[in-house]
Design a protein around this motif. Structure first.
Motif, PDB file in Angstrom:
ATOM      1  N   ILE A   1      19.620  69.477  41.210  1.00 17.81           N
ATOM      2  CA  ILE A   1      18.932  69.907  39.989  1.00 17.81           C
ATOM      3  C   ILE A   1      19.710  71.064  39.365  1.00 17.81           C
ATOM      4  CG2 ILE A   1      16.813  70.936  39.068  1.00 17.81           C
ATOM      5  CD1 ILE A   1      15.284  69.588  41.337  1.00 17.81           C
ATOM      6  N   PRO A   2      20.020  71.005  38.085  1.00 12.79           N
ATOM      7  CA  PRO A   2      20.776  72.097  37.448  1.00 12.79           C
ATOM      8  C   PRO A   2      20.080  73.445  37.633  1.00 12.79           C
ATOM      9  CG  PRO A   2      20.646  70.210  35.975  1.00 12.79           C
ATOM     10  CD  PRO A   2      19.762  69.893  37.148  1.00 12.79           C
ATOM     11  N   GLY A   3      20.848  74.438  38.056  1.00 16.68           N
ATOM     12  CA  GLY A   3      20.313  75.775  38.265  1.00 16.68           C
ATOM     13  C   GLY A   3      19.778  76.023  39.669  1.00 16.68           C
ATOM     14  N   MET A   4      19.816  75.001  40.533  1.00 17.57           N
ATOM     15  CA  MET A   4      19.293  75.125  41.897  1.00 17.57           C
ATOM     16  C   MET A   4      20.454  75.277  42.877  1.00 17.57           C
ATOM     17  SD  MET A   4      16.319  74.716  43.798  1.00 17.57           S
ATOM     18  CE  MET A   4      15.264  73.490  43.027  1.00 17.57           C
ATOM     19  N   SER A   5      20.457  76.368  43.643  1.00 20.36           N
ATOM     20  CA  SER A   5      21.493  76.553  44.661  1.00 20.36           C
ATOM     21  C   SER A   5      21.146  75.744  45.907  1.00 20.36           C
ATOM     22  CB  SER A   5      21.607  78.029  45.038  1.00 20.36           C
ATOM     23  OG  SER A   5      20.448  78.450  45.740  1.00 20.36           O
ATOM     24  N   ASP A   6      22.141  75.487  46.734  1.00 15.80           N
ATOM     25  CA  ASP A   6      21.907  74.727  47.967  1.00 15.80           C
ATOM     26  C   ASP A   6      20.892  75.428  48.860  1.00 15.80           C
ATOM     27  OD1 ASP A   6      23.740  72.942  47.051  1.00 15.80           O
ATOM     28  OD2 ASP A   6      25.366  73.531  48.401  1.00 15.80           O
ATOM     29  N   ARG A   7      21.029  76.744  49.021  1.00 15.80           N
ATOM     30  CA  ARG A   7      20.137  77.478  49.910  1.00 15.80           C
ATOM     31  C   ARG A   7      18.721  77.535  49.353  1.00 15.80           C
ATOM     32  NH1 ARG A   7      22.770  80.367  53.857  1.00 15.80           N
ATOM     33  NH2 ARG A   7      20.785  80.080  54.923  1.00 15.80           N
ATOM     34  N   ARG A   8      18.591  77.661  48.047  1.00 17.68           N
ATOM     35  CA  ARG A   8      17.262  77.692  47.444  1.00 17.68           C
ATOM     36  C   ARG A   8      16.603  76.314  47.550  1.00 17.68           C
ATOM     37  NH1 ARG A   8      13.957  81.662  46.670  1.00 17.68           N
ATOM     38  NH2 ARG A   8      15.655  82.912  45.760  1.00 17.68           N
ATOM     39  N   ALA A   9      17.403  75.244  47.465  1.00 22.42           N
ATOM     40  CA  ALA A   9      16.856  73.890  47.549  1.00 22.42           C
ATOM     41  C   ALA A   9      16.157  73.641  48.872  1.00 22.42           C
ATOM     42  CB  ALA A   9      17.977  72.860  47.352  1.00 22.42           C
ATOM     43  N   GLU A  10      16.620  74.309  49.926  1.00 22.60           N
ATOM     44  CA  GLU A  10      16.035  74.120  51.258  1.00 22.60           C
ATOM     45  C   GLU A  10      14.595  74.626  51.321  1.00 22.60           C
ATOM     46  OE1 GLU A  10      18.581  76.197  53.927  1.00 22.60           O
ATOM     47  OE2 GLU A  10      20.384  75.064  53.376  1.00 22.60           O
TER      48      GLU A  10
ATOM     49  N   GLY B   1      12.576  85.503  43.566  1.00 24.57           N
ATOM     50  CA  GLY B   1      13.465  84.341  43.487  1.00 24.57           C
ATOM     51  C   GLY B   1      12.822  82.984  43.325  1.00 24.57           C
ATOM     52  N   THR B   2      11.813  82.679  44.145  1.00 26.27           N
ATOM     53  CA  THR B   2      11.170  81.365  44.065  1.00 26.27           C
ATOM     54  C   THR B   2      10.613  81.118  42.668  1.00 26.27           C
ATOM     55  OG1 THR B   2      10.597  81.171  46.403  1.00 26.27           O
ATOM     56  CG2 THR B   2       9.175  80.029  44.849  1.00 26.27           C
ATOM     57  N   ILE B   3       9.866  82.068  42.151  1.00 24.63           N
ATOM     58  CA  ILE B   3       9.216  81.884  40.843  1.00 24.63           C
ATOM     59  C   ILE B   3      10.246  81.878  39.726  1.00 24.63           C
ATOM     60  CG2 ILE B   3       7.534  82.887  39.246  1.00 24.63           C
ATOM     61  CD1 ILE B   3       5.994  83.940  41.674  1.00 24.63           C
ATOM     62  N   GLU B   4      11.272  82.712  39.828  1.00 26.84           N
ATOM     63  CA  GLU B   4      12.323  82.723  38.818  1.00 26.84           C
ATOM     64  C   GLU B   4      13.057  81.384  38.770  1.00 26.84           C
ATOM     65  OE1 GLU B   4      14.899  86.034  39.430  1.00 26.84           O
ATOM     66  OE2 GLU B   4      13.331  87.534  39.102  1.00 26.84           O
ATOM     67  N   THR B   5      13.317  80.803  39.941  1.00 27.33           N
ATOM     68  CA  THR B   5      14.006  79.506  39.996  1.00 27.33           C
ATOM     69  C   THR B   5      13.158  78.420  39.353  1.00 27.33           C
ATOM     70  OG1 THR B   5      15.147  80.129  42.029  1.00 27.33           O
ATOM     71  CG2 THR B   5      15.040  77.787  41.520  1.00 27.33           C
ATOM     72  N   ILE B   6      11.870  78.382  39.664  1.00 28.80           N
ATOM     73  CA  ILE B   6      10.973  77.390  39.071  1.00 28.80           C
ATOM     74  C   ILE B   6      10.945  77.542  37.548  1.00 28.80           C
ATOM     75  CG2 ILE B   6       8.566  76.650  38.895  1.00 28.80           C
ATOM     76  CD1 ILE B   6       8.271  77.547  41.857  1.00 28.80           C
ATOM     77  N   ALA B   7      10.855  78.799  37.086  1.00 25.20           N
ATOM     78  CA  ALA B   7      10.818  79.051  35.638  1.00 25.20           C
ATOM     79  C   ALA B   7      12.128  78.631  34.978  1.00 25.20           C
ATOM     80  CB  ALA B   7      10.547  80.526  35.380  1.00 25.20           C
ATOM     81  N   ALA B   8      13.254  78.892  35.653  1.00 20.91           N
ATOM     82  CA  ALA B   8      14.560  78.524  35.093  1.00 20.91           C
ATOM     83  C   ALA B   8      14.688  77.009  34.962  1.00 20.91           C
ATOM     84  CB  ALA B   8      15.675  79.079  35.972  1.00 20.91           C
ATOM     85  N   ILE B   9      14.216  76.271  35.973  1.00 20.61           N
ATOM     86  CA  ILE B   9      14.243  74.803  35.921  1.00 20.61           C
ATOM     87  C   ILE B   9      13.371  74.311  34.761  1.00 20.61           C
ATOM     88  CG2 ILE B   9      13.510  72.713  37.140  1.00 20.61           C
ATOM     89  CD1 ILE B   9      14.227  74.190  39.759  1.00 20.61           C
TER      90      ILE B   9
ATOM     91  N   ILE C   1      12.598  75.738  48.388  1.00 20.66           N
ATOM     92  CA  ILE C   1      11.880  75.829  47.110  1.00 20.66           C
ATOM     93  C   ILE C   1      10.517  75.146  47.142  1.00 20.66           C
ATOM     94  CG2 ILE C   1      12.997  73.744  46.168  1.00 20.66           C
ATOM     95  CD1 ILE C   1      12.068  76.935  44.193  1.00 20.66           C
ATOM     96  N   LEU C   2      10.394  74.038  47.876  1.00 18.23           N
ATOM     97  CA  LEU C   2       9.122  73.316  47.885  1.00 18.23           C
ATOM     98  C   LEU C   2       8.010  74.163  48.496  1.00 18.23           C
ATOM     99  CD1 LEU C   2       7.407  70.835  47.377  1.00 18.23           C
ATOM    100  CD2 LEU C   2       8.191  69.907  49.576  1.00 18.23           C
ATOM    101  N   ALA C   3       8.282  74.786  49.635  1.00 17.59           N
ATOM    102  CA  ALA C   3       7.267  75.630  50.269  1.00 17.59           C
ATOM    103  C   ALA C   3       6.885  76.785  49.361  1.00 17.59           C
ATOM    104  CB  ALA C   3       7.787  76.158  51.610  1.00 17.59           C
ATOM    105  N   GLY C   4       7.868  77.410  48.721  1.00 17.41           N
ATOM    106  CA  GLY C   4       7.583  78.524  47.820  1.00 17.41           C
ATOM    107  C   GLY C   4       6.772  78.089  46.615  1.00 17.41           C
ATOM    108  N   ALA C   5       7.128  76.933  46.035  1.00 12.19           N
ATOM    109  CA  ALA C   5       6.401  76.425  44.866  1.00 12.19           C
ATOM    110  C   ALA C   5       4.963  76.074  45.234  1.00 12.19           C
ATOM    111  CB  ALA C   5       7.116  75.199  44.297  1.00 12.19           C
TER     112      ALA C   5
ATOM    113  N   LEU D   1       6.365  85.585  33.733  1.00  9.51           N
ATOM    114  CA  LEU D   1       7.445  86.065  34.605  1.00  9.51           C
ATOM    115  C   LEU D   1       7.770  87.533  34.358  1.00  9.51           C
ATOM    116  CD1 LEU D   1       9.341  84.424  36.636  1.00  9.51           C
ATOM    117  CD2 LEU D   1       7.820  83.087  35.194  1.00  9.51           C
ATOM    118  N   CYS D   2       8.160  88.217  35.433  1.00  7.63           N
ATOM    119  CA  CYS D   2       8.728  89.561  35.332  1.00  7.63           C
ATOM    120  C   CYS D   2       9.895  89.644  36.304  1.00  7.63           C
ATOM    121  CB  CYS D   2       7.691  90.632  35.680  1.00  7.63           C
ATOM    122  SG  CYS D   2       8.358  92.330  35.582  1.00  7.63           S
ATOM    123  N   GLU D   3      11.059  90.015  35.789  1.00  5.32           N
ATOM    124  CA  GLU D   3      12.250  90.051  36.634  1.00  5.32           C
ATOM    125  C   GLU D   3      12.345  91.329  37.458  1.00  5.32           C
ATOM    126  OE1 GLU D   3      15.719  87.385  34.742  1.00  5.32           O
ATOM    127  OE2 GLU D   3      15.202  89.109  33.501  1.00  5.32           O
ATOM    128  N   ARG D   4      11.475  92.276  37.181  1.00  4.43           N
ATOM    129  CA  ARG D   4      11.476  93.502  37.992  1.00  4.43           C
ATOM    130  C   ARG D   4      10.449  93.387  39.107  1.00  4.43           C
ATOM    131  NH1 ARG D   4      12.639  98.894  34.295  1.00  4.43           N
ATOM    132  NH2 ARG D   4      14.643  98.164  33.463  1.00  4.43           N
TER     133      ARG D   4
END
Length: 545
Positions: free
Chosen positions: A282-291, A233-241, A293-297, A314-317
């Motif tokens: 930020i478009p594509g960022m959920s409220d829960r992920r926003a909490e 999730g963390t990496i997928e969100t960063i890539a999507a942004i 995302i910085l630590a994960g990034a 990226l790999c989604e699997r």
């Protein structure tokens, strides 16, 4: 003649029809399910449904570390919904695993018992190393490695897995206790994050991940430059942004999408200056992920920097798909690609045996005797099937590994070494059973006051340990001198008399096997008490030609 008996893998006939299977990952930040259609003739699978719910199991009670009651209730509600969806899609089986949040919580096992009681769904608790192994399988199911080395990073809510492999057996597997939820909860109190907290978090990540990075690098061959693959999730969100800002839209599939370290650093520098509410906008960022995302990034940035990697693919699997692949391997649906994985359990057990300098010839004789006694008494004295038989084999191979620490109380040392030995291919419960079986190959039988025995909360598992450890005791006695004095043992059960006659054939017809017979007399009491019968051993010598 009793030879060492390798674990026999029974491969069922492959059916022609497609099969539908569901896999659930109970993670620290969220619960995920994937439902797939398996084509056995390829073999391959197609994902037909994905489900996700942010249920933050990692948000535990600060004082006790226990899973919160409200969060457990939300998780069970979500799991019930997942079950309904899987059934509506005609899934023949649902395989569920739990990872670091449940693994570390003092009440984690009780929670999984509650899930089983309310939903009739067994959830396997897996170790960090087993999680890494299945992530590797999942990535391999979605990407071709072509024999080239690939480093894989999976950033979860509670842990980060680093893996190195080239499409064959993984060279390095690690799981480190840094995750997006864990670090956010423990280190971030300011919003936006202060410079002091950011720098401390950065230094903490580098210090904590260093060992895993060093291990991965140590398994690279001279001149190798691995490709870095990122999952979850963390990496997928960063890539999507990144994709939305660079391309104007998010690709339908992120698998294969590339992100440079330079672009990642730019994103991290922007995120650190924003409040949680601003990140959520930020478009594509959920409220829960926003909490979180910085630590994960920041975990990703520091790991890439330490690895010397300039870009990531990226790999989604990942874990969920790895659960599917592991199931296909276990059920004989994969014969070529990843064929080595079908024996991962055996290799892992033998690796522990070598690590702790076990006398493998003796261990294999004990395992052979244990499986022989198991097979000859199955249906008459016990009803255990193939899975418990595998666990008995594993325990027999490593039952004496505690001698590596000390001869005194070595059975207790064996328990500790096995419990913490990074056995792959096994669930946490499997490992607990193996460790307990080894623990009780000598001295006192299982007792309620023993903490290790009480850690088995399921009555069936406790019964398994009591019955199979009694078999293991007899097997150990049959190789008392560790010279292969006994060639064969034949069991004859007389139910009316409640007697089990053991006809023991020596390897050397001139050997009276006095020490082995004495050892059987000493050890048979636990077996007799457990099965409610009398064991009568008798040496039977074949005539000399």
């Amino acid at each position: 003649m009793v030879n060492s008996l390798p674990l026999v893998k029974i491969t069922p006939p492959v059916p022609e029809q497609e099969r539908i299977l569901a896999a659930i990952d109970m993670g620290t930040n969220s619960l995920h399910m994937v439902v797939v259609r398996i084509n056995p003739s390829l073999p391959a699978f197609t994902i037909i449904a994905r489900e996700k719910e942010t249920v933050r199991l990692g948000d535990r009670e600060p004082e006790t570390g226990n899973l919160k009651t409200t969060v457990m209730a939300q998780a069970i509600t979500t799991m019930r919904r997942f079950q309904d969806i899987a059934r509506s899609l005609n899934a023949e089986n649902i395989i569920a695993v739990a990872t670091s949040a449940v693994r570390e919580a003092p009440n984690g096992r009780e929670f999984l018992q509650q899930v089983q009681s309310e939903l009739d769904l067994q959830v396997d608790l897996i170790s960090g190393y087993e999680e890494a192994r299945r992530i590797y399988l999942g990535v391999l199911s979605g990407m071709e490695f072509n024999g080239e080395p690939h480093a894989i990073i999976d950033i979860g809510g509670g842990s980060t897995e680093l893996i190195l492999g080239d499409g064959d057996e993984p060279r390095s597997l690690s799981s480190t206790k840094i995750g997006a939820v864990r670090l956010t909860k423990e280190f971030i109190t300011t919003d936006p994050i202060s410079n002091n907290e950011f720098q401390y978090l950065q230094a903490y990540i580098r210090g904590t991940i260093e060992r895993a990075v060093d291990d991965l690098r140590a398994h690279l061959k001279p001149g190798e430059q691995p490709r870095l693959v990122g999952t979850s999730g963390t990496i997928e969100t960063i890539a999507a942004i990144h994709a939305r800002e660079k391309l104007g839209n998010t690709p339908g599939s992120l698998t294969g999408y590339q992100l440079t370290l330079k672009d990642l650093k730019d994103i991290v520098n922007r995120l650190r200056k924003l409040s949680c509410a601003e990140r959520a906008a930020i478009p594509g960022m959920s409220d829960r992920r926003a909490e979180i995302i910085l630590a994960g990034a920041l975990i990703l940035q520091e790991t890439m920097t330490m690895l010397g990697m300039d870009s990531l693919t990226l790999c989604e699997r990942a874990l969920r798909e790895g659960i599917i692949v592991d199931w296909m391997l276990a059920h004989g649906l994969i014969e070529d690609k990843l064929r080595y994985q079908s024996a991962v359990r055996q290799r892992s057990v033998l690796k522990i045996a070598h690590k702790y300098e076990v006398d493998l010839e003796s261990a294999e004789r004990v395992a052979a005797f244990a499986l022989s006694l198991f097979d000859q008494t199955q249906g008459s004295l016990h009803q255990w099937g193939p899975e418990p038989r595998e666990l008995l084999w594993a325990a027999a191979i490593v039952h004496n590994c505690g001698l590596h620490v000390s001869h005194a109380a070595h059975h207790k040392h064996s328990y500790y070494l096995i419990r913490n030995g990074e056995l792959l291919g096994y669930t946490d419960t499997d490992i607990e059973i193996i460790a307990n079986l080894a623990r009780y190959h000598r001295k006192n039988p299982p007792k309620k006051k023993h903490d290790n025995y009480n850690s088995l909360t399921d009555k069936t598992h406790r019964k398994m340990v009591k019955q199979l450890s009694a078999i293991l005791r007899l097997a150990v006695a049959l190789d008392r001198r560790q010279i292969g004095a006994i060639a064969q043992v034949d069991c004859h059960y007389q139910p009316e008399a409640k007697e089990l006659h053991l006809k023991i054939q020596p390897t050397d017809p001139q050997d009276d096997c006095v020490l082995e017979l004495w050892s059987l007399e000493q050890k048979k009491g636990v077996f007799e008490a457990e099965y409610g019968l009398k064991v009568i051993p008798k040496l039977v010598k074949l005539p000399i030609n």
